[in-house]
Design a protein around this motif. Structure first.
Motif, PDB file in Angstrom:
ATOM      1  N   ALA A   1       1.308  -1.252   0.183  1.00 46.04           N
ATOM      2  CA  ALA A   1      -0.206  -0.103  -0.452  1.00 46.04           C
ATOM      3  C   ALA A   1       1.137   1.448   0.076  1.00 46.04           C
ATOM      4  CB  ALA A   1      -0.875   0.024   1.112  1.00 46.04           C
ATOM      5  N   ARG A   2       1.496   1.140   0.198  1.00 47.38           N
ATOM      6  CA  ARG A   2       2.728   2.282   0.619  1.00 47.38           C
ATOM      7  C   ARG A   2       3.476   2.756  -0.475  1.00 47.38           C
ATOM      8  NH1 ARG A   2       7.699   2.242   4.985  1.00 47.38           N
ATOM      9  NH2 ARG A   2       8.027   0.255   3.573  1.00 47.38           N
ATOM     10  N   ALA A   3       3.755   1.335  -1.025  1.00 52.45           N
ATOM     11  CA  ALA A   3       4.520   1.660  -2.475  1.00 52.45           C
ATOM     12  C   ALA A   3       3.537   2.681  -3.418  1.00 52.45           C
ATOM     13  CB  ALA A   3       4.879  -0.148  -3.067  1.00 52.45           C
ATOM     14  N   VAL A   4       2.334   2.280  -3.288  1.00 48.91           N
ATOM     15  CA  VAL A   4       1.246   2.010  -4.823  1.00 48.91           C
ATOM     16  C   VAL A   4       0.404   3.692  -3.313  1.00 48.91           C
ATOM     17  CG1 VAL A   4       1.010   0.099  -4.423  1.00 48.91           C
ATOM     18  CG2 VAL A   4      -0.678   0.894  -3.845  1.00 48.91           C
ATOM     19  N   ILE A   5       0.555   3.801  -3.068  1.00 44.45           N
ATOM     20  CA  ILE A   5      -0.014   4.972  -2.068  1.00 44.45           C
ATOM     21  C   ILE A   5      -0.211   6.544  -4.028  1.00 44.45           C
ATOM     22  CG2 ILE A   5       1.244   6.437  -1.481  1.00 44.45           C
ATOM     23  CD1 ILE A   5       0.025   6.855   1.070  1.00 44.45           C
ATOM     24  N   HIS A   6       0.932   6.794  -4.282  1.00 46.41           N
ATOM     25  CA  HIS A   6       1.087   8.015  -4.909  1.00 46.41           C
ATOM     26  C   HIS A   6       0.574   6.715  -6.911  1.00 46.41           C
ATOM     27  CE1 HIS A   6       4.527   5.628  -5.992  1.00 46.41           C
ATOM     28  NE2 HIS A   6       5.159   6.111  -6.311  1.00 46.41           N
ATOM     29  N   ASP A   7      -0.644   5.690  -6.868  1.00 45.88           N
ATOM     30  CA  ASP A   7      -1.246   5.317  -8.182  1.00 45.88           C
ATOM     31  C   ASP A   7       0.038   5.247  -9.239  1.00 45.88           C
ATOM     32  OD1 ASP A   7      -2.868   4.443  -9.277  1.00 45.88           O
ATOM     33  OD2 ASP A   7      -3.587   6.300 -10.201  1.00 45.88           O
ATOM     34  N   PRO A   8       1.487   5.124  -8.671  1.00 49.05           N
ATOM     35  CA  PRO A   8       2.113   4.022 -10.058  1.00 49.05           C
ATOM     36  C   PRO A   8       1.805   3.702 -11.522  1.00 49.05           C
ATOM     37  CG  PRO A   8       3.113   3.516  -7.950  1.00 49.05           C
ATOM     38  CD  PRO A   8       1.693   3.639  -7.698  1.00 49.05           C
ATOM     39  N   PRO A   9       2.035   4.091 -11.922  1.00 50.61           N
ATOM     40  CA  PRO A   9       1.627   2.976 -13.493  1.00 50.61           C
ATOM     41  C   PRO A   9       2.251   1.559 -13.270  1.00 50.61           C
ATOM     42  CG  PRO A   9       2.817   4.857 -14.136  1.00 50.61           C
ATOM     43  CD  PRO A   9       2.930   5.206 -12.731  1.00 50.61           C
ATOM     44  N   LEU A  10       4.102   1.950 -12.959  1.00 48.01           N
ATOM     45  CA  LEU A  10       4.898   0.657 -12.289  1.00 48.01           C
ATOM     46  C   LEU A  10       4.861  -0.048 -10.908  1.00 48.01           C
ATOM     47  CD1 LEU A  10       7.410  -1.120 -14.090  1.00 48.01           C
ATOM     48  CD2 LEU A  10       8.606   0.795 -13.546  1.00 48.01           C
ATOM     49  N   LEU A  11       5.049  -1.172 -10.066  1.00 51.88           N
ATOM     50  CA  LEU A  11       4.631  -1.717  -8.932  1.00 51.88           C
ATOM     51  C   LEU A  11       6.173  -2.348  -9.718  1.00 51.88           C
ATOM     52  CD1 LEU A  11       3.996  -1.379  -6.725  1.00 51.88           C
ATOM     53  CD2 LEU A  11       2.853  -3.269  -7.144  1.00 51.88           C
ATOM     54  N   VAL A  12       7.051  -2.796  -7.898  1.00 55.80           N
ATOM     55  CA  VAL A  12       8.654  -3.464  -9.051  1.00 55.80           C
ATOM     56  C   VAL A  12       8.692  -3.673  -6.962  1.00 55.80           C
ATOM     57  CG1 VAL A  12      10.717  -3.618  -8.699  1.00 55.80           C
ATOM     58  CG2 VAL A  12      10.021  -1.393 -10.044  1.00 55.80           C
ATOM     59  N   LEU A  13       8.479  -4.711  -7.323  1.00 58.52           N
ATOM     60  CA  LEU A  13       8.023  -5.902  -5.955  1.00 58.52           C
ATOM     61  C   LEU A  13       9.215  -6.794  -5.771  1.00 58.52           C
ATOM     62  CD1 LEU A  13       3.726  -6.187  -5.877  1.00 58.52           C
ATOM     63  CD2 LEU A  13       5.483  -5.208  -4.898  1.00 58.52           C
ATOM     64  N   ASP A  14      10.203  -6.370  -5.130  1.00 60.73           N
ATOM     65  CA  ASP A  14      11.251  -7.634  -4.620  1.00 60.73           C
ATOM     66  C   ASP A  14      10.950  -8.358  -3.471  1.00 60.73           C
ATOM     67  OD1 ASP A  14      13.862  -8.999  -4.814  1.00 60.73           O
ATOM     68  OD2 ASP A  14      14.868  -7.573  -4.184  1.00 60.73           O
ATOM     69  N   GLU A  15      10.984 -10.316  -4.109  1.00 64.97           N
ATOM     70  CA  GLU A  15       9.925 -11.317  -2.830  1.00 64.97           C
ATOM     71  C   GLU A  15       9.354 -10.551  -1.775  1.00 64.97           C
ATOM     72  OE1 GLU A  15      11.812 -14.444  -2.916  1.00 64.97           O
ATOM     73  OE2 GLU A  15      13.170 -14.322  -4.188  1.00 64.97           O
ATOM     74  N   PRO A  16       8.067 -10.590  -2.309  1.00 65.96           N
ATOM     75  CA  PRO A  16       6.492  -9.916  -1.439  1.00 65.96           C
ATOM     76  C   PRO A  16       6.155 -11.381  -1.004  1.00 65.96           C
ATOM     77  CG  PRO A  16       6.582  -9.691  -3.962  1.00 65.96           C
ATOM     78  CD  PRO A  16       7.449 -10.449  -4.168  1.00 65.96           C
ATOM     79  N   ALA A  17       6.367 -11.879  -1.556  1.00 66.50           N
ATOM     80  CA  ALA A  17       5.720 -13.420  -0.924  1.00 66.50           C
ATOM     81  C   ALA A  17       6.691 -14.334   0.073  1.00 66.50           C
ATOM     82  CB  ALA A  17       5.408 -14.482  -1.758  1.00 66.50           C
ATOM     83  N   ALA A  18       7.941 -13.877   0.301  1.00 69.72           N
ATOM     84  CA  ALA A  18       8.778 -14.446   0.931  1.00 69.72           C
ATOM     85  C   ALA A  18       7.887 -14.217   2.835  1.00 69.72           C
ATOM     86  CB  ALA A  18      10.394 -13.512   1.568  1.00 69.72           C
ATOM     87  N   GLY A  19       7.614 -15.850   3.000  1.00 67.20           N
ATOM     88  CA  GLY A  19       7.441 -15.606   4.237  1.00 67.20           C
ATOM     89  C   GLY A  19       6.516 -15.710   4.529  1.00 67.20           C
TER      90      GLY A  19
END
Length: 298
Positions: free
Chosen positions: A126-144
């Motif tokens: 949510a913090r990464a998309v709060i400014h509504d960016p068209p590109l989302l870059v996620l490094d290991e979001p499923a870890a753990g």
């Protein structure tokens, strides 16, 4: 949306300037708007380094990163307006409370310190998309994450894609990537050894072990009885290559259309083959990766 042009990052090995390590080796890649692109590879392959250069958090030794045709190195703040980033190890202020977040409305007054790992991942996204960016870059979001949290994460990412966002994601959970990605790249020792649409990579990897991937489709033929010289018959056919036997039948690459394949099957039956099945075998992404990858790290 995102282009890498000869992107290279070189480090001193263990602080020794006489020995250099290539964390990214002349990477060239184009990811179009609306894609979900999975970057996979072993630990130490250069995935996190590459994503940090994409986000302008690490300067490349050479090469360029373009986001929406904006050069990240020379116009970093402008480029960063177009992206949201979740690192593999991110921090939150435990003493704060959740006010409003994706899927966490019921926890809006709860202390962050009391959230589960999955809820913290949601908060980080949510913090990464709060400014509504068209590109989302996620490094290991499923870890753990537990299975329920992983399912929720996939639903969340599908929702982002449905709203037209482009997603670049790394993960060691390849079954999850197979469900959500449109394309993947396999990174080893800083080099992209395979890039393409996920179905193309799966089909190419389904061919005979050790064969060079071809544009041709992979076909498997099973006979109901022994005695027919299938391999020699196939070897004499135009458009057939990479013939190999397996316990489940005979695999080969077939260069031709659906109509060509139909004529091929008719010819095989006419030749007297006791045909049991003609199929195009599929592999999981995990199986394809194990065939393609050598597990090389820096």
């Amino acid at each position: 949306m995102l282009r890498l042009i000869d992107l290279t990052k070189e480090y001193d090995a263990d602080g020794d300037p006489g020995r250099r390590v290539l964390a990214a080796d002349r990477l060239n890649l184009e990811i179009k708007a609306g894609e979900v692109f999975g970057l996979v590879g072993p630990n130490g392959a250069g995935k996190s380094t590459t994503l940090k250069m994409v986000c302008g958090l690490l300067l490349p030794t050479s090469g360029r990163v373009l986001i929406n045709n904006i050069d990240v190195e020379h116009r970093r703040e402008e480029a960063q307006k177009y992206l949201g980033y979740l690192s593999d190890f991110f921090s939150l202020y435990d003493e704060l409370t959740v006010f409003q977040c994706v899927g966490l409305e019921s926890k809006r007054d709860s202390p962050i310190a009391g959230l589960s790992r999955g809820m913290k991942q949601r908060l980080g996204i949510a913090r990464a998309v709060i400014h509504d960016p068209p590109l989302l870059v996620l490094d290991e979001p499923a870890a753990g994450l537990d299975p329920k949290a992983r399912h929720d994460l996939k639903q969340l990412l599908r929702g982002f894609q449905g709203r037209g966002r482009t997603i670049v994601i790394t993960s060691h959970v390849l079954s999850d990537l197979e469900e959500i990605c449109t394309s993947i790249g396999i990174l080893e020792k800083g080099r992209l050894i395979r890039v393409g649409k996920i179905e193309e990579i799966l089909q190419a990897a389904a061919g005979p072990q050790g064969a060079t991937p071809a544009v041709a489709r992979v076909v498997r033929v099973r006979l109901s009885a022994p005695g027919f010289p299938l391999e020699s018959w196939l070897a004499a056919r135009t458009g057939v290559s990479q013939v190999a036997s397996s316990p489940l039948g005979t695999l080969f690459a077939f260069a031709g259309s659906d109509a060509d394949l139909s004529e091929f099957v008719k010819a095989l039956v006419t030749a007297g083959a006791p045909l049991a099945a003609v199929e195009q075998p599929g592999l999981s992404l995990e199986e394809a990766y194990s065939r393609i990858s050598k597990g090389e790290v820096m």
